[in-house]
Design a protein around this motif. Sequence first.
Motif, PDB file in Angstrom:
ATOM      1  N   PRO A 209      85.063 -96.511   4.085  1.00 44.12           N
ATOM      2  CA  PRO A 209      84.092 -95.440   3.858  1.00 44.12           C
ATOM      3  C   PRO A 209      83.939 -95.086   2.377  1.00 44.12           C
ATOM      4  O   PRO A 209      84.900 -95.098   1.611  1.00 44.12           O
ATOM      5  CB  PRO A 209      84.676 -94.262   4.645  1.00 44.12           C
ATOM      6  CG  PRO A 209      85.618 -94.874   5.628  1.00 44.12           C
ATOM      7  CD  PRO A 209      86.160 -96.095   4.975  1.00 44.12           C
TER       8      PRO A 209
ATOM      9  N   GLU B  67      79.819-101.489   0.919  1.00 40.64           N
ATOM     10  CA  GLU B  67      79.432-100.451   1.882  1.00 40.64           C
ATOM     11  C   GLU B  67      78.050 -99.955   1.501  1.00 40.64           C
ATOM     12  O   GLU B  67      77.576-100.154   0.386  1.00 40.64           O
ATOM     13  CB  GLU B  67      80.438 -99.292   1.855  1.00 40.64           C
ATOM     14  CG  GLU B  67      80.291 -98.288   2.986  1.00 40.64           C
ATOM     15  CD  GLU B  67      80.426 -98.937   4.353  1.00 40.64           C
ATOM     16  OE1 GLU B  67      79.383 -99.085   5.004  1.00 40.64           O
ATOM     17  OE2 GLU B  67      81.557 -99.297   4.764  1.00 40.64           O
TER      18      GLU B  67
ATOM     19  N   MET C  53      75.741 -96.274   1.787  1.00 39.85           N
ATOM     20  CA  MET C  53      75.836 -94.854   2.114  1.00 39.85           C
ATOM     21  C   MET C  53      74.443 -94.225   2.098  1.00 39.85           C
ATOM     22  O   MET C  53      73.795 -94.186   1.045  1.00 39.85           O
ATOM     23  CB  MET C  53      76.732 -94.125   1.123  1.00 39.85           C
ATOM     24  CG  MET C  53      76.877 -92.637   1.427  1.00 39.85           C
ATOM     25  SD  MET C  53      78.033 -91.820   0.317  1.00 39.85           S
ATOM     26  CE  MET C  53      78.036 -90.151   0.974  1.00 39.85           C
TER      27      MET C  53
END
Length: 356
Positions: free
Chosen positions: A91, A56, A58
């Motif tokens: 997430p 992921e 961020m």
Amino acid sequence: ATNLPGRVAGVIIQGDICYGVFAKGYPGPGEDFGRAESVLVARYSLPGGQCLGVLEEMPFETVITGSARGPKAVYVGTRNGLLAFPLAGGPVKRLTEKDGLPSDKILSVAWFRGNLYLGFGPRYEEYRADKSGLARFDPLRNRSAVIASSGNMEIKNDLDGGEPYQVHAIVADDKHGCLWLAIEGSRDGLWRLIPEKSAIERVAPNVRGPIRHIGWSKGLLLCGFAWGILSFDPASNAIALLLGTDPDMDTDYRAYGFDAQPRFGNATLGNWPFLDVALIEDKLIEGGPRQSLVLHDAGKSSHDFPYSKTFFGIVQETPYGVLAVDMEGRAFLIRSKKGQITQALGAERVEQGVRR
């Protein structure tokens, strides 16, 4: 050129897998090496360097200070809390003091036997302004326990109370059931934490100088400290000076606890803080955010590797050779076989001659 997604701020080696922690957004002059506008974690295979996927990304303006892999996530320490990147994807979770952390100012991270161990507190240039210390954190229950802190009024160990200090790096040692701590400040040096015994002790107390970095190579702990690179053998407690400091300085190393001159001579530059190094055969590879990659051979002159003149912020041992990552996002796997260098982590394989 490689196609790495950003500047590598950390790597985690797990057998045939390498996790890269990337800081996106290039730092300006004088800024932190780990400064990021966004943080990304990706998985690569070793030794080939194929990208196995991005966990992921961020968007998060911060400074990356450390990373560790747990059974369910890769954890990235920052100056604004802890980021958890799930291994299964999904997430990113940001953890702060509201989630049970002892501090949002994380200095170092390690995973050991079911818990995260965190060095916390302000950095060295501001260390007198706040408490600092070492804590254990259970990410499943969001619970932390402070093991030692300069802010503790009750003195339970030698890292409690007194002036602040910085736990710059933590290395887990499952074989010996302990964690190794690199400390700078009022109690600088190499320290050992044995969680099962709740014991903290300074290793080689006669060796003077702050330690900024520790890492494994050939079963030894290699430590970057004020006067160069030292090695520590956890099995025998033997300590030795491998690399000295600025060659223009006439340093008497006996004053700092060593009986002999450095095995590999002096560094090519006054390269404090000394960062990643690794042993390969009977040679020492030295990197750092202020210099190119250098090969040191005991009793012989040192020289730069021929394939990159940029700075190297990461040099780390893997089961397949030494992984070296430069500041331009290129990664090289340096094998012990004479004359071969393999460029890894998202690049085609190349071979080049190395002067030996």
